[in-house]
Design a protein around this motif. Sequence first.
Motif, mmCIF file in Angstrom:
data_model
loop_
_atom_site.group_PDB
_atom_site.id
_atom_site.type_symbol
_atom_site.label_atom_id
_atom_site.label_comp_id
_atom_site.label_asym_id
_atom_site.label_seq_id
_atom_site.Cartn_x
_atom_site.Cartn_y
_atom_site.Cartn_z
ATOM 1 N N LEU A 55 6.564 22.326 -46.561
ATOM 2 C CA LEU A 55 5.855 22.204 -45.225
ATOM 3 C C LEU A 55 5.512 20.737 -45.082
ATOM 4 O O LEU A 55 5.197 19.944 -45.872
ATOM 5 N N TYR A 56 6.316 20.169 -43.880
ATOM 6 C CA TYR A 56 5.981 18.818 -43.476
ATOM 7 C C TYR A 56 5.067 18.723 -42.590
ATOM 8 O O TYR A 56 5.096 19.309 -41.370
ATOM 9 N N SER A 57 3.886 17.859 -42.789
ATOM 10 C CA SER A 57 2.796 17.669 -41.945
ATOM 11 C C SER A 57 2.145 16.275 -41.954
ATOM 12 O O SER A 57 2.332 15.697 -43.294
ATOM 13 N N SER A 72 4.204 34.704 -54.869
ATOM 14 C CA SER A 72 4.905 33.991 -55.724
ATOM 15 C C SER A 72 5.975 33.113 -55.159
ATOM 16 O O SER A 72 6.856 32.768 -56.087
ATOM 17 N N ILE A 73 5.857 32.372 -54.104
ATOM 18 C CA ILE A 73 6.667 31.601 -53.603
ATOM 19 C C ILE A 73 6.123 30.181 -53.661
ATOM 20 O O ILE A 73 5.177 29.999 -53.368
ATOM 21 N N PRO A 74 7.102 29.351 -54.617
ATOM 22 C CA PRO A 74 6.534 27.977 -54.557
ATOM 23 C C PRO A 74 6.383 27.255 -53.350
ATOM 24 O O PRO A 74 7.240 27.390 -52.319
ATOM 25 N N PHE A 75 5.182 26.591 -53.218
ATOM 26 C CA PHE A 75 4.914 25.936 -52.038
ATOM 27 C C PHE A 75 4.478 24.504 -52.154
ATOM 28 O O PHE A 75 3.871 23.954 -53.152
ATOM 29 N N ARG A 76 5.217 23.675 -51.356
ATOM 30 C CA ARG A 76 4.949 22.160 -51.521
ATOM 31 C C ARG A 76 4.632 21.368 -50.265
ATOM 32 O O ARG A 76 5.137 22.066 -49.160
ATOM 33 N N ILE A 77 4.062 20.390 -50.133
ATOM 34 C CA ILE A 77 3.641 19.823 -49.119
ATOM 35 C C ILE A 77 4.097 18.403 -48.947
ATOM 36 O O ILE A 77 3.934 17.683 -49.936
ATOM 37 N N ARG A 78 4.857 18.066 -47.882
ATOM 38 C CA ARG A 78 5.301 16.587 -47.795
ATOM 39 C C ARG A 78 4.709 16.039 -46.691
ATOM 40 O O ARG A 78 4.808 16.344 -45.361
ATOM 41 N N THR A 79 4.091 14.749 -46.622
ATOM 42 C CA THR A 79 3.466 13.988 -45.682
ATOM 43 C C THR A 79 3.491 12.297 -45.786
ATOM 44 O O THR A 79 3.890 11.928 -47.067
ATOM 45 N N PRO A 80 3.932 11.881 -44.702
ATOM 46 C CA PRO A 80 4.247 10.462 -45.073
ATOM 47 C C PRO A 80 2.970 9.755 -45.405
ATOM 48 O O PRO A 80 2.033 9.697 -45.079
ATOM 49 N N LYS A 81 3.479 8.219 -45.793
ATOM 50 C CA LYS A 81 2.473 7.476 -46.488
ATOM 51 C C LYS A 81 1.830 6.807 -45.359
ATOM 52 O O LYS A 81 2.449 6.227 -44.598
ATOM 53 N N VAL A 105 1.046 17.760 -53.369
ATOM 54 C CA VAL A 105 1.452 16.870 -52.273
ATOM 55 C C VAL A 105 2.285 15.902 -52.613
ATOM 56 O O VAL A 105 2.295 15.238 -53.432
ATOM 57 N N GLU A 106 3.261 15.733 -51.794
ATOM 58 C CA GLU A 106 4.621 14.655 -51.995
ATOM 59 C C GLU A 106 4.499 13.722 -50.936
ATOM 60 O O GLU A 106 4.479 14.168 -49.850
ATOM 61 N N VAL A 107 4.264 12.604 -51.243
ATOM 62 C CA VAL A 107 4.101 11.480 -50.361
ATOM 63 C C VAL A 107 5.393 10.711 -49.826
ATOM 64 O O VAL A 107 6.026 10.467 -50.772
ATOM 65 N N ILE A 108 5.904 11.043 -48.746
ATOM 66 C CA ILE A 108 7.293 10.566 -48.505
ATOM 67 C C ILE A 108 7.331 9.257 -47.778
ATOM 68 O O ILE A 108 6.334 8.536 -47.094
#
Length: 434
Positions: free
Chosen positions: A383-385, A405-414, A431-434
């Motif tokens: 999920l990009y937000s 049981s689905i891996p869930f990741r969040i990507r958000t800009p710094k 949360v992954e900061v992109i």
Amino acid sequence: MKLTPCSTGLLAVFLILIFLAIILDDPVLLMAGTSVGLLLMGLCLQFLHTVEKTYRTISGSWKMEKSLIRQGKSNAIDCTLCLEIPPGYKVRYLDTVPAMCSLESGENQTWTDIAGSQILTLSYRFIPHYHGTIYHQGGIITIQNRFFSSSLPLRPEKSSVPSVQVQPWPLFGPVEKHGSGKDLERIGPVKGYSIRQFREYLPGDDIRHVDWKISAKRGTLYIREYATPSDELPMVIVDLPDSGQQIDMQAFSRMVSSISGYVESKLAKKEPIRLMGISGPNMSDLYYEGYDMAHCLTIIRERIHPVPRTFHLFRFMMRSDMRKEIHHAALSMDRSEISGDERSYIVRVRDIRKQHIQEVKTTRFAHAMNTILMQRHFHEIILYSLCDGDMSHIREVAALAGRQSIPFRIRTPKRSDLSGMSLFSLCGEPVEVI
């Protein structure tokens, strides 16, 4: 219309003469002042008539060098104007740089004071800083003589407005391509449960994937390309920001570039992408599934933009949180040290939560997301937000993914305004900061 120093001087003389004529009661000064005023008015009317006549003779054409470019890459505009310039007049044209673009090189303005039929040409390069379809809206032409100056907009015809489609710039780097001609890119076969297509052999391909029967029929080596199993595909969800709120457009542009790069990296391996758009708890009609890179990038360019949000979840509590409150209330009531007022409060909260769970089954957003996730099994959900404002909808998606049981990741800009409290409110989701 603006005044030049000459007309400003005549206006000053007119005012001075009229003022002196009133003070001194002198008819000669009054006549002189009136003459100057009439002269200035006549010059003004003549100038306006000439401007209108000159403007009608103008015909312009604009042409962009490329109709499809990458964000951050330059493009050129060539402009040609044909017009009739009356004697004693000067014409200056300023071409407006397209919106969300900056001038890279060249001159976007030109002028001439030579009377007669003239052709004005200019060429310059600009750099787009945002993705989407950018339209060129023409420029401003200024006609002036010794006394007055007038600026008028010059727009291309609606049927011939030049435009350029700006693709988002991928943050994951370009895809390596080999071969030439029809071999646009060398794709290694992806193992799966079915054969997707056959193609001619390229140097470096695994010889174990050669289809000998087709190769014998056609007289050249052909490679089997396998379809990726649908159970191993990711779901990319784009949380579009609210256009009614203040948006960090630089951060949003980085997020779109990251989405573009991720999509290209997947489609370059011939792995189909499932792309879905939401805006908070508002379901968008943006949904794509397939292998077509050009089509998918077109959707990203034209559809992934801020949209108005009409529905929010900040007043709604998740059903899992309500069940936790009911369970916590049952444990609290077993304690003997709580007072009567506390017990009454806990019972009241428990009854309200139970009634809500019984009467209100689920939110429309949770129901729609659950239907999508139940129809197909996804390898992971990304999920990009921008992670600003209310993030209850992100917790809803995370909870639904966790149940299956689905891996869930969040990507958000710094961003500088992204505080630790905002990330903490996501309840521990990665949360992954992109």
